[in-house]
Design a protein around this motif. Structure first.
Motif, short mmCIF file in Angstrom:
data_model
loop_
_atom_site.label_atom_id
_atom_site.label_comp_id
_atom_site.label_asym_id
_atom_site.label_seq_id
_atom_site.Cartn_x
_atom_site.Cartn_y
_atom_site.Cartn_z
N VAL A 1 0.56 -0.91 -0.18
CA VAL A 1 0.09 0.21 -0.33
C VAL A 1 0.88 0.82 0.13
O VAL A 1 2.43 1.57 0.27
CB VAL A 1 -1.12 -0.18 1.14
CG1 VAL A 1 -2.58 -1.63 0.93
CG2 VAL A 1 -0.20 0.26 2.12
N ALA A 2 0.58 2.10 -0.78
CA ALA A 2 1.06 3.26 -0.20
C ALA A 2 0.07 4.67 0.51
O ALA A 2 -0.77 4.61 0.13
CB ALA A 2 1.62 4.03 -1.81
N ILE A 3 1.34 5.37 1.34
CA ILE A 3 0.09 6.46 1.89
C ILE A 3 1.03 7.34 1.93
O ILE A 3 1.57 8.01 1.57
CB ILE A 3 0.00 5.98 3.21
CG1 ILE A 3 -0.29 6.82 4.14
CG2 ILE A 3 1.66 6.35 3.83
CD1 ILE A 3 -0.47 6.25 5.77
N ASP A 4 -0.46 8.80 1.92
CA ASP A 4 -0.01 9.83 2.47
C ASP A 4 -0.53 10.36 3.65
O ASP A 4 -1.74 10.92 3.27
CB ASP A 4 0.19 10.99 0.75
CG ASP A 4 1.05 12.19 0.49
OD1 ASP A 4 2.18 12.38 0.95
OD2 ASP A 4 -0.30 13.55 0.60
N CYS A 5 0.13 11.59 4.15
CA CYS A 5 -0.78 12.58 5.07
C CYS A 5 -0.42 13.44 4.88
O CYS A 5 0.03 14.44 4.14
CB CYS A 5 -0.37 11.52 6.65
SG CYS A 5 -0.95 10.27 6.49
N GLU A 6 -1.73 14.79 5.11
CA GLU A 6 -1.51 16.35 5.14
C GLU A 6 -2.00 16.87 6.98
O GLU A 6 -2.57 16.13 7.22
CB GLU A 6 -3.14 17.15 4.17
CG GLU A 6 -2.91 16.61 2.46
CD GLU A 6 -1.71 16.57 1.73
OE1 GLU A 6 -1.02 17.98 2.59
OE2 GLU A 6 -1.48 16.28 0.89
N LEU B 1 2.73 22.70 15.30
CA LEU B 1 3.03 21.68 15.70
C LEU B 1 1.82 21.08 14.76
O LEU B 1 1.61 21.36 14.46
CB LEU B 1 2.73 21.13 17.25
CG LEU B 1 2.29 20.04 17.40
CD1 LEU B 1 3.69 19.27 17.88
CD2 LEU B 1 1.66 19.80 18.93
N SER B 2 3.06 20.52 13.92
CA SER B 2 1.99 19.48 12.79
C SER B 2 1.32 18.10 13.77
O SER B 2 1.52 17.37 14.12
CB SER B 2 2.76 19.14 11.91
OG SER B 2 3.41 20.07 11.48
N GLU B 3 0.12 18.13 12.84
CA GLU B 3 -1.24 17.57 13.03
C GLU B 3 -2.14 16.83 11.96
O GLU B 3 -2.17 17.94 11.45
CB GLU B 3 -2.08 17.61 14.60
CG GLU B 3 -1.57 17.66 15.71
CD GLU B 3 -2.57 17.73 16.92
OE1 GLU B 3 -3.01 17.32 16.85
OE2 GLU B 3 -2.43 18.94 17.50
N LEU B 4 -2.50 15.46 11.72
CA LEU B 4 -2.81 15.03 11.15
C LEU B 4 -4.02 15.70 11.14
O LEU B 4 -4.87 15.81 11.35
CB LEU B 4 -3.31 13.27 10.81
CG LEU B 4 -3.95 12.93 10.02
CD1 LEU B 4 -2.46 12.48 9.02
CD2 LEU B 4 -3.98 11.38 10.57
N LYS C 1 -9.75 10.07 4.43
CA LYS C 1 -10.55 11.16 5.23
C LYS C 1 -9.90 11.55 6.10
O LYS C 1 -8.82 11.75 6.50
CB LYS C 1 -11.07 9.47 6.37
CG LYS C 1 -12.02 8.17 6.01
CD LYS C 1 -12.86 7.62 7.46
CE LYS C 1 -13.23 6.75 7.09
NZ LYS C 1 -14.33 5.77 8.38
N TYR C 2 -10.93 13.22 5.68
CA TYR C 2 -10.26 13.68 7.07
C TYR C 2 -10.49 13.51 8.66
O TYR C 2 -11.87 13.29 9.07
CB TYR C 2 -10.70 15.22 6.84
CG TYR C 2 -11.06 16.52 5.12
CD1 TYR C 2 -10.03 15.91 5.20
CD2 TYR C 2 -12.06 15.31 4.06
CE1 TYR C 2 -9.71 16.73 3.79
CE2 TYR C 2 -12.26 15.92 3.38
CZ TYR C 2 -10.78 16.25 2.34
OH TYR C 2 -10.83 16.88 0.91
N ARG D 1 -2.54 26.49 2.30
CA ARG D 1 -2.05 26.41 0.34
C ARG D 1 -1.31 25.22 0.20
O ARG D 1 -0.62 24.57 -1.61
CB ARG D 1 -0.48 28.04 -0.11
CG ARG D 1 0.06 27.53 -0.70
CD ARG D 1 0.59 28.60 -0.56
NE ARG D 1 1.57 29.05 -1.49
CZ ARG D 1 2.12 30.20 -1.27
NH1 ARG D 1 3.34 30.78 -0.79
NH2 ARG D 1 4.10 29.77 -2.86
N TRP D 2 -0.69 24.08 1.08
CA TRP D 2 -0.04 22.99 1.14
C TRP D 2 -1.10 21.94 1.09
O TRP D 2 -0.68 21.16 0.40
CB TRP D 2 1.11 23.39 1.82
CG TRP D 2 2.57 24.34 1.51
CD1 TRP D 2 3.30 23.94 0.54
CD2 TRP D 2 2.68 25.29 2.48
NE1 TRP D 2 3.87 25.31 0.75
CE2 TRP D 2 3.07 26.34 1.57
CE3 TRP D 2 1.89 25.81 2.85
CZ2 TRP D 2 4.37 26.97 1.95
CZ3 TRP D 2 2.08 27.54 3.64
CH2 TRP D 2 2.47 28.13 3.17
N SER D 3 -1.79 22.25 2.63
CA SER D 3 -2.37 20.78 3.10
C SER D 3 -3.64 20.59 1.89
O SER D 3 -3.89 19.46 1.60
CB SER D 3 -2.51 20.50 4.62
OG SER D 3 -3.52 21.94 4.76
#
Length: 317
Positions: free
Chosen positions: A114-119, A129-132, A148-149, A162-164
Motif C-alpha cells: 500500500v502507499a500512504i500520504d498524509c496532510e 505543531l503538525s497534526e494529522l 478521510k479527514y 496552500r500546501w495541505s
C-alpha cells in the motif's frame, strides 16, 4: 525369555533391512548413534546380516547421495521485507538475470503493498505543531482504499491550505484522531508501506512502521539515478514525478492532494521495484537456518509393521 529375545532379534533385523532400503531410496538419512558409532562417510551404508548358525556378517550397499534442492518458498518466520526481496529476486530470475537456476513461478503478492500520504495542519503555539488532518491510502494498483479527514487532538491554529488543501469546511466531516488512527493502522498491519518522506506521515499518525516493511521513495537511489539526479540528493515527489512519470502534481493554489501524492509514490516505486528489491535482498542479513530434525532420534515407532508402506515391504522380501 530366550524365545522372546530371538523374536525381538528377527524384528530388529527386519527393521534394519527396511532402514537400509529407505536410505537407498533417499527417503531416510543414514543412521548415526552418538557414542557408539562414528558417522558414516562415503557412499556405502552397512547393516548386519544374520547367517545360519547364528553368525553375523556386515552387509554394505551403495547409498545414493541425496540431492540438494533449493526451495523457492520461504519459512513462516520470514519477515515481510525478506518476502518482498525474495519476490523481486524471483522476478529478476524470470527475466534471465540469474541463468541456470530453476525456480517456480514468481510469488506475486500485490495485496501486501500500500502507499500512504498524509496532510497536516498547524496546532499548538503559533501553529508550529503538525497534526494529522487527512490521510489517504491506495493499493498496489493505485486504487483508493482509505481517504478521510481527521480532527486533530488540539485546536487548529493554521490550516496551511496552500500546501495541505485543508479548509475549515473539511473539518465538518472529520473523524476524531483516535478513530482514524485505529482504522489506518489496521490497514497498514503486515503491509509493505510505500510513501515519500514517509517518516513525516508516520509521525503524524504517532506510529512506527517496521523499517524492513517501509519503502521511502525519497530514499531510493535508483530513482534519482534514473532521473539523472544526484544519487544521494533529497528530491521532492513533484520533481521525481516530472522527470520519471512526465506527470505534473502539486500545482495550483488549492494545495496538495494526498490521494494524488500516494498514487504517485506507488507509481515511482513500481517503476524500479525489481531493481530496488533485489538490492534490498542483498543487503538483508542472512536468515538463521531452520532447525534440522534427525529422524533417527525417534525411530522405535518404525519397528511396527503397520508404519511401513506395502510396496516397500514387498520390495524388501
Amino acid at each position: 525369555p530366550q524365545g522372546r529375545g530371538k523374536k525381538k532379534s528377527r524384528k530388529h533385523q527386519r527393521f534394519m533391512e527396511r532402514r537400509v532400503l529407505l536410505e537407498q531410496k533417499g527417503l531416510l538419512s543414514p543412521q548415526r548413534r552418538l557414542g557408539t558409532q562414528t558417522p558414516m562417510v562415503g557412499p556405502e551404508a552397512c547393516s548386519t546380516l544374520t547367517k545360519a548358525g547364528g553368525t553375523t556378517a556386515p552387509r554394505c550397499r551403495k547409498v545414493p547421495k541425496p540431492k540438494q534442492v533449493v526451495s523457492p518458498s520461504l519459512s513462516p518466520s520470514a519477515s515481510l521485507g525478506s518476502i518482498a526481496g525474495h519476490r523481486s529476486m524471483l522476478l529478476s530470475q524470470g527475466n534471465g538475470s540469474s541463468k541456470g537456476v530453476q525456480m517456480s513461478s514468481p510469488i506475486l503478492r500485490p495485496g501486501k503493498y500500500v502507499a500512504i500520504d498524509c496532510e497536516m495542519v498547524g496546532t499548538g503555539p503559533q501553529g508550529r505543531l503538525s497534526e494529522l488532518a487527512r490521510c489517504s491510502v491506495v493499493n498496489y494498483e493505485g486504487d483508493v482504499i482509505y481517504d478521510k479527514y481527521v480532527q486533530p487532538e488540539l485546536p487548529i491554529v493554521d490550516y496551511r491550505t496552500r500546501w495541505s488543501g485543508i479548509t475549515r469546511q473539511h473539518m465538518k466531516s472529520a473523524i476524531p484522531f483516535k478513530a482514524a488512527q485505529a482504522e489506518i493502522l489496521k490497514i497498514l498491519k503486515d503491509k509493505i508501506v510505500v510513501g515519500h518522506a514517509i517518516h513525516n506521515d508516520f509521525q503524524a499518525l504517532k506510529y512506527f512502521h517496521p523499517k524492513d516493511r517501509t519503502r521511502d521513495t525519497s530514499r531510493i537511489p535508483v530513482l534519482n539515478q534514473r532521473a539523472g539526479l544526484p544519487v544521494r540528493a533529497s528530491v521532492s515527489l513533484k520533481s521525481l514525478a516530472r522527470h520519471l512519470l512526465q506527470k505534473k502534481i502539486q500545482v495550483g493554489s488549492k494545495g496538495h492532494s494526498s490521494v494524488e501524492d500516494a498514487q504517485t509514490a506507488m507509481e515511482l516505486y513500481r517503476l524500479v521495484e525489481v531493481q530496488w528489491e533485489t538490492e534490498l535482498a542483498r543487503s538483508l542479513p542472512p536468515r538463521p537456518p531452520s532447525p534440522v530434525t534427525d529422524p533417527t532420534t525417534d525411530s522405535n515407532q518404525y519397528m511396527d509393521d503397520r508404519y511401513w508402506p506395502t510396496d516397500l515391504m514387498a520390495s524388501s522380501l
